[in-house]
Design a protein around this motif. Structure first.
Motif, PDB file in Angstrom:
ATOM      1  N   ARG A  10       0.859  -1.176   0.000  1.00  0.00           N
ATOM      2  CA  ARG A  10       0.000   0.000   0.000  1.00  0.00           C
ATOM      3  C   ARG A  10       0.896   1.226   0.000  1.00  0.00           C
ATOM      4  N   LEU A  11       0.316   2.391  -0.169  1.00  0.00           N
ATOM      5  CA  LEU A  11       1.097   3.613  -0.063  1.00  0.00           C
ATOM      6  C   LEU A  11       1.478   3.829   1.397  1.00  0.00           C
ATOM      7  N   PRO A  12       2.665   4.347   1.646  1.00  0.00           N
ATOM      8  CA  PRO A  12       3.079   4.560   3.033  1.00  0.00           C
ATOM      9  C   PRO A  12       2.311   5.714   3.670  1.00  0.00           C
ATOM     10  N   LEU A  13       2.285   5.715   5.009  1.00  0.00           N
ATOM     11  CA  LEU A  13       1.723   6.845   5.737  1.00  0.00           C
ATOM     12  C   LEU A  13       2.713   7.998   5.676  1.00  0.00           C
ATOM     13  N   LEU A  14       2.241   9.196   5.901  1.00  0.00           N
ATOM     14  CA  LEU A  14       3.101  10.370   5.933  1.00  0.00           C
ATOM     15  C   LEU A  14       3.318  10.772   7.385  1.00  0.00           C
ATOM     16  N   SER A  15       4.546  11.047   7.752  1.00  0.00           N
ATOM     17  CA  SER A  15       4.842  11.611   9.066  1.00  0.00           C
ATOM     18  C   SER A  15       4.720  13.115   8.913  1.00  0.00           C
ATOM     19  N   LEU A  16       3.549  13.610   9.256  1.00  0.00           N
ATOM     20  CA  LEU A  16       3.198  15.005   9.032  1.00  0.00           C
ATOM     21  C   LEU A  16       2.259  15.427  10.154  1.00  0.00           C
ATOM     22  N   ARG A  17       2.633  16.464  10.887  1.00  0.00           N
ATOM     23  CA  ARG A  17       1.841  16.908  12.034  1.00  0.00           C
ATOM     24  C   ARG A  17       0.546  17.574  11.573  1.00  0.00           C
ATOM     25  N   CYS A  18      -0.571  17.172  12.191  1.00  0.00           N
ATOM     26  CA  CYS A  18      -1.874  17.757  11.924  1.00  0.00           C
ATOM     27  C   CYS A  18      -1.998  19.069  12.695  1.00  0.00           C
ATOM     28  N   VAL A  19      -2.511  20.107  12.044  1.00  0.00           N
ATOM     29  CA  VAL A  19      -2.652  21.405  12.706  1.00  0.00           C
ATOM     30  C   VAL A  19      -3.835  21.427  13.668  1.00  0.00           C
ATOM     31  N   ASP A  20      -4.796  20.508  13.529  1.00  0.00           N
ATOM     32  CA  ASP A  20      -5.958  20.470  14.420  1.00  0.00           C
ATOM     33  C   ASP A  20      -5.718  19.644  15.674  1.00  0.00           C
ATOM     34  N   THR A  27      -2.593  10.162   5.707  1.00  0.00           N
ATOM     35  CA  THR A  27      -2.669   9.194   4.628  1.00  0.00           C
ATOM     36  C   THR A  27      -3.214   9.867   3.370  1.00  0.00           C
ATOM     37  N   THR A  28      -2.885   9.309   2.217  1.00  0.00           N
ATOM     38  CA  THR A  28      -3.436   9.834   0.966  1.00  0.00           C
ATOM     39  C   THR A  28      -4.778   9.207   0.659  1.00  0.00           C
ATOM     40  N   GLY A  29      -5.200   8.216   1.434  1.00  0.00           N
ATOM     41  CA  GLY A  29      -6.487   7.564   1.198  1.00  0.00           C
ATOM     42  C   GLY A  29      -6.547   6.980  -0.197  1.00  0.00           C
ATOM     43  N   GLU A  30      -7.576   7.354  -0.934  1.00  0.00           N
ATOM     44  CA  GLU A  30      -7.740   6.870  -2.305  1.00  0.00           C
ATOM     45  C   GLU A  30      -6.804   7.585  -3.268  1.00  0.00           C
ATOM     46  N   GLY A  31      -6.201   8.679  -2.845  1.00  0.00           N
ATOM     47  CA  GLY A  31      -5.284   9.421  -3.699  1.00  0.00           C
ATOM     48  C   GLY A  31      -6.021  10.382  -4.612  1.00  0.00           C
ATOM     49  N   ARG A  32      -6.091  11.631  -4.195  1.00  0.00           N
ATOM     50  CA  ARG A  32      -6.794  12.638  -4.984  1.00  0.00           C
ATOM     51  C   ARG A  32      -5.934  13.878  -5.148  1.00  0.00           C
ATOM     52  N   PHE A  33      -6.036  14.469  -6.334  1.00  0.00           N
ATOM     53  CA  PHE A  33      -5.378  15.745  -6.610  1.00  0.00           C
ATOM     54  C   PHE A  33      -6.435  16.838  -6.653  1.00  0.00           C
ATOM     55  N   ARG A  34      -5.998  18.042  -6.402  1.00  0.00           N
ATOM     56  CA  ARG A  34      -6.842  19.211  -6.625  1.00  0.00           C
ATOM     57  C   ARG A  34      -6.087  20.105  -7.583  1.00  0.00           C
ATOM     58  N   VAL A  35      -6.742  20.450  -8.673  1.00  0.00           N
ATOM     59  CA  VAL A  35      -6.142  21.311  -9.690  1.00  0.00           C
ATOM     60  C   VAL A  35      -6.940  22.611  -9.699  1.00  0.00           C
ATOM     61  N   ASN A  36      -6.234  23.736  -9.596  1.00  0.00           N
ATOM     62  CA  ASN A  36      -6.876  25.042  -9.576  1.00  0.00           C
ATOM     63  C   ASN A  36      -6.231  25.918 -10.646  1.00  0.00           C
ATOM     64  N   ALA A  37      -7.065  26.492 -11.509  1.00  0.00           N
ATOM     65  CA  ALA A  37      -6.559  27.348 -12.575  1.00  0.00           C
ATOM     66  C   ALA A  37      -6.725  28.808 -12.174  1.00  0.00           C
ATOM     67  N   ASN A  38      -5.686  29.580 -12.446  1.00  0.00           N
ATOM     68  CA  ASN A  38      -5.717  31.018 -12.220  1.00  0.00           C
ATOM     69  C   ASN A  38      -5.163  31.660 -13.487  1.00  0.00           C
TER      70      ASN A  38
END
Length: 179
Positions: A10-20, A27-38
């Motif tokens: 599986r994809l590895p977990l990320l060692s990344l502190r949550c701000v909440d 985790t990336t879960g299902e793996g989603r990108f967000r694309v924003n055009a400017n």
């Protein structure tokens, strides 16, 4: 010669502190990108979720990139959330450095070994291949694969790489006969 293969399960977990909640894993879960055009510039983020509170955060993949600078196939992969593109971006060390996270590979890989034939003539040579860049210590990998203690691995294994230093590249070692 025996051949062992280290595979990602599986994809590895990320060692990344949550701000909440302050949790250290995401985790990336299902793996989603967000694309924003400017205008003619694009921002692309990889979405990750905290494993404790389920808060969504963004990892910057591209920031203010001109549309023409991106490969059309890559851009399409971002729009359709291509799983292979998610994996390749997540495993990219530049993305990890830029977004200040590390990968936690605990439980995210397996070692495939052929059935052990201990009646073979000693010494036995083993070739280890990595399908993905899973960082493991060779002494732990060999102990797991052969069912030996790590002290016995250090005593019976001969090879060109340091056994106690993490590696993610293929290597070869020789198992010497036991006492």
């Amino acid at each position: 010669m025996l051949s062992w293969v280290v595979r990602r399960t599986r994809l590895p977990l990320l060692s990344l502190r949550c701000v909440d909640c302050g949790s250290e894993s995401a985790t990336t879960g299902e793996g989603r990108f967000r694309v924003n055009a400017n205008g003619k510039l694009l921002d692309v983020w990889l979405l990750v979720r905290c494993v404790s509170c389920d808060r969504t955060s963004k990892l910057t993949v591209h920031e203010r990139a001109p549309v023409r600078s991106l490969d059309p196939a890559e851009l399409h992969g971002y729009r359709v959330n291509d799983p292979e593109l998610v994996a390749s971006r997540l495993l990219d060390p530049l993305l990890a450095r830029r977004n200040r996270f590390a990968l936690d590979w605990t439980g995210a890989w397996r070692l495939d070994t052929p059935p052990a034939r201990l009646d073979e003539a000693w010494p036995v040579q083993v070739d280890v291949l990595f399908e993905d860049p899973v960082p493991v210590r060779p002494d732990r990998l060999i102990a797991h694969g052969l069912g030996l203690s790590r002290n016995e691995v250090l005593r019976r294994i001969k090879g060109d790489i340091p056994l106690r230093r993490t590696t993610n590249a293929g290597f070869t070692f020789t198992v010497m006969a036991g006492d």
